[in-house]
Design an enzyme around this catalytic site. Sequence first.
Site, PDB file in Angstrom:
ATOM      1  N   LYS A  89      -0.349   5.421   8.429  1.00 54.80           N
ATOM      2  CA  LYS A  89       0.442   5.591   7.200  1.00 54.80           C
ATOM      3  C   LYS A  89      -0.474   5.627   5.984  1.00 54.80           C
ATOM      4  CE  LYS A  89       2.019   2.287   4.852  1.00 54.80           C
ATOM      5  NZ  LYS A  89       1.670   1.543   3.612  1.00 54.80           N
ATOM      6  N   LYS A 108      -7.307   1.407  -3.339  1.00 59.06           N
ATOM      7  CA  LYS A 108      -6.973   1.048  -1.957  1.00 59.06           C
ATOM      8  C   LYS A 108      -7.178   2.247  -1.033  1.00 59.06           C
ATOM      9  CE  LYS A 108      -5.505  -1.320   1.552  1.00 59.06           C
ATOM     10  NZ  LYS A 108      -4.200  -1.980   1.671  1.00 59.06           N
ATOM     11  N   THR A 132       0.873  -1.174   0.000  1.00 57.30           N
ATOM     12  CA  THR A 132       0.000   0.000   0.000  1.00 57.30           C
ATOM     13  C   THR A 132       0.908   1.223   0.000  1.00 57.30           C
ATOM     14  OG1 THR A 132      -1.800  -1.130   1.147  1.00 57.30           O
ATOM     15  CG2 THR A 132      -1.772   1.274   1.250  1.00 57.30           C
TER      16      THR A 132
END
Length: 288
Positions: free
Chosen positions: A239, A171, A96
């Site tokens: 994050k 995502k 990711t």
Amino acid sequence: MKVSFIGLGTMGYPMAGHVSKAGHSLVVYNRSTAKAQKWCEEYRGTFATTPALAAQDADIVLTCVGNDDDLRSVYLGPAGAFQHAKAGTLFIDHTTASAEVAKELHQAARERGFLFMDAPVSGGQAGAINGVLTVMIGGSQRDLDKAQAVLDCYAKATSLMGPVGNGQMAKMVNQILIAGVLSGLSEGIRFAQKANLHIATLVDTLKHGAAGSWQLENRGPSMAKDEFDFGFAIEWMHKDLGLCLAQAEKMGLTLPLTQTVDQDYQDLIAEGRGRQDTSVLIKALDKK
């Protein structure tokens, strides 16, 4: 096929295991050699001491590391995967990360005669262990067709979202939605507790209606019990939400709910809860 897997973390370790179990010839690399050796004791395969050595004979190279900087290192560094790979090698990144780094690596791959797809996953550690991840792909249908047999080793669903970079964009939407669901779920569980409702019965009832969700069914009961030492760590979610907020700013968008949830996660990390599951967001309500 000859496959390499670079990055044997929480997700990569079991994902690589599924590829090995499916019978593909597998070479793995991990920054910690001890972790790679441990993997080789558990599964059939060999380990390499650099990303370049891991990728040099592969048909498909899979990566799952930490962030943009890690990706640049394992792909473009002096011992990176692009150094000795053969022409036509397909690189698939499950990290990711930002859409920008995906496009950067795609361009670098094209210049070297390689293929590249960004393919972040959803489903968490349990999904990786059970081989039922959802994969969001940025790339071409031709490359996806080439990779499908390998992706099927650990995925229950693979969707082509468009050109390279779109996998990461999808995502980001996934993480924004999870943040919103957990925010509402936190308030709902606290409300139910104050109302002296039986949480297990409540969850079993609501999961069949319009309020039903994976988070409700799988995290509602544990949130009510103050159980958080498992699952997707909030330091990782922080994050990921940072990527979402940075991308939104570039597009001229504001995401007020995502900003609030991200700030709550930052505060919880400061309390030493960084490794706890994202459902620990409910504890932020105790300070409001």
